[in-house]
Design an enzyme around this catalytic site. Structure first.
Site, short mmCIF file in Angstrom:
data_model
loop_
_atom_site.label_atom_id
_atom_site.label_comp_id
_atom_site.label_asym_id
_atom_site.label_seq_id
_atom_site.Cartn_x
_atom_site.Cartn_y
_atom_site.Cartn_z
N SER A 1 -27.77 -18.09 -17.59
CA SER A 1 -26.83 -18.55 -18.63
C SER A 1 -25.85 -17.44 -19.00
O SER A 1 -24.67 -17.71 -19.26
CB SER A 1 -27.57 -19.08 -19.86
OG SER A 1 -28.17 -18.04 -20.58
N ASN A 2 -26.31 -16.20 -19.02
CA ASN A 2 -25.37 -15.09 -19.30
C ASN A 2 -24.37 -14.94 -18.17
O ASN A 2 -23.18 -14.74 -18.40
CB ASN A 2 -26.12 -13.78 -19.54
CG ASN A 2 -26.65 -13.68 -20.95
OD1 ASN A 2 -25.91 -13.39 -21.87
ND2 ASN A 2 -27.94 -13.95 -21.11
N GLU B 1 -25.97 -13.33 -27.27
CA GLU B 1 -25.68 -12.75 -25.95
C GLU B 1 -24.40 -13.34 -25.37
O GLU B 1 -23.52 -12.61 -24.90
CB GLU B 1 -26.86 -13.01 -25.00
CG GLU B 1 -28.11 -12.30 -25.43
CD GLU B 1 -29.25 -12.43 -24.43
OE1 GLU B 1 -30.06 -11.51 -24.37
OE2 GLU B 1 -29.33 -13.44 -23.72
N HIS C 1 -30.46 -6.61 -23.60
CA HIS C 1 -31.87 -6.79 -23.96
C HIS C 1 -31.94 -7.74 -25.16
O HIS C 1 -31.19 -7.56 -26.12
CB HIS C 1 -32.48 -5.43 -24.30
CG HIS C 1 -33.95 -5.51 -24.57
ND1 HIS C 1 -34.88 -5.67 -23.56
CD2 HIS C 1 -34.65 -5.51 -25.74
CE1 HIS C 1 -36.09 -5.74 -24.10
NE2 HIS C 1 -35.98 -5.65 -25.41
N ILE D 1 -34.27 -0.35 -12.11
CA ILE D 1 -33.14 0.09 -11.28
C ILE D 1 -33.45 1.45 -10.66
O ILE D 1 -33.75 2.41 -11.39
CB ILE D 1 -31.84 0.15 -12.13
CG1 ILE D 1 -31.54 -1.23 -12.72
CG2 ILE D 1 -30.67 0.65 -11.30
CD1 ILE D 1 -31.37 -2.37 -11.71
C1 GRF Z 1 -31.50 -12.73 -21.49
O1 GRF Z 1 -32.15 -13.07 -22.68
C2 GRF Z 1 -31.32 -11.24 -21.41
O2 GRF Z 1 -31.28 -10.60 -22.64
C3 GRF Z 1 -32.54 -10.78 -20.66
O3 GRF Z 1 -32.81 -11.81 -19.76
C4 GRF Z 1 -32.35 -13.04 -20.28
C5 GRF Z 1 -31.56 -13.73 -19.21
O4 GRF Z 1 -31.23 -15.04 -19.57
N1 GRF Z 1 -32.33 -9.48 -20.08
P1 GRF Z 1 -30.25 -15.89 -18.67
O5 GRF Z 1 -30.83 -15.95 -17.27
O6 GRF Z 1 -28.93 -15.21 -18.68
O7 GRF Z 1 -30.20 -17.24 -19.30
#
Ligand code: GRF
Length: 190
Positions: free
Chosen positions: A13-14, A174, A104, A88
């Site tokens: 989703s991000n 986010e 995070h 990483i």
């Molecule tokens: C997010 O909550 C981010 O903070 C963490 O992993 C999650 C990824 O979510 N590092 P998505 O796959 O972007 O929905």
């Protein structure tokens, strides 16, 4: 023209929000997705956007001799981790010094470290009795959730909050902030 590579292995989703934000951007482009998990949602996200998705195996990821040249050939200026769970390696950090960032889903430095991902993070925050949680965007170093903090945003924890409801609030933060922070960082560099 700065190019971004998004490393993701979850729902994506991000990644989707970052791709959407830069779709018609005049200077910044999402050039590549790197994924380490077959069947991850982010693969569909990259396909829908017509962005190359590089699938990577664990052994190769830690060795770094093939995909790092590929990233360099693609003129990647910033690596954005968005739900990428492998640590990483130094080879990658050295190839992209101060150019790898992570998001995070809690307020560091407290609620981070090995194993602190997914529902576990939100459960731990709720058990701690904190009145707020949030997000941390930070540079990546060789330790989990440890590099220099770039940005934090908070959300209130309500009475009766569940890990699921907190996760939804954190995801909203986010999606709102990550693309803008990426843009600000790249604008500063160029
Ligand atoms: C997010 O909550 C981010 O903070 C963490 O992993 C999650 C990824 O979510 N590092 P998505 O796959 O972007 O929905």
């Amino acid at each position: 023209m700065p190019n971004i590579a998004i490393f993701a292995s979850g729902a994506g989703s991000n990644a989707r929000e970052i791709i959407r934000y830069f779709l018609h951007h005049s200077t910044i482009k999402v050039k590549l997705i790197v994924c380490n998990k077959a069947g991850a949602g982010v693969i569909d996200v990259s396909a829908a956007a017509g962005i190359t998705c590089l699938m990577i195996e664990k052994e190769e990821f830690f060795r770094g001799d093939a995909y790092i040249p590929f990233l360099l050939e693609n003129n990647i200026d910033m690596i954005v981790l968005a739900g990428f769970l492998w640590k990483i390696p130094m080879t990658l950090i050295k190839a992209f010094p101060h150019k790898i960032i992570n998001i995070h889903p809690a307020l560091l430095p407290v609620f981070g470290g090995k194993g602190m991902f997914g529902a576990k993070v939100h459960e731990t925050v709720l058990q701690s009795g904190e009145k707020q949680s949030g997000i941390t965007i930070h540079y990546v170093d060789e330790h989990y959730d440890h590099g220099q903090s770039i940005f934090q945003a908070t959300c209130a924890i309500q009475t009766g909050e569940t890990p699921e409801s907190l996760a939804a609030k954190v995801h909203q933060l986010e999606h709102r902030h990550y693309p803008q922070i990426i843009e600000q960082l790249l604008n500063k560099k160029s």
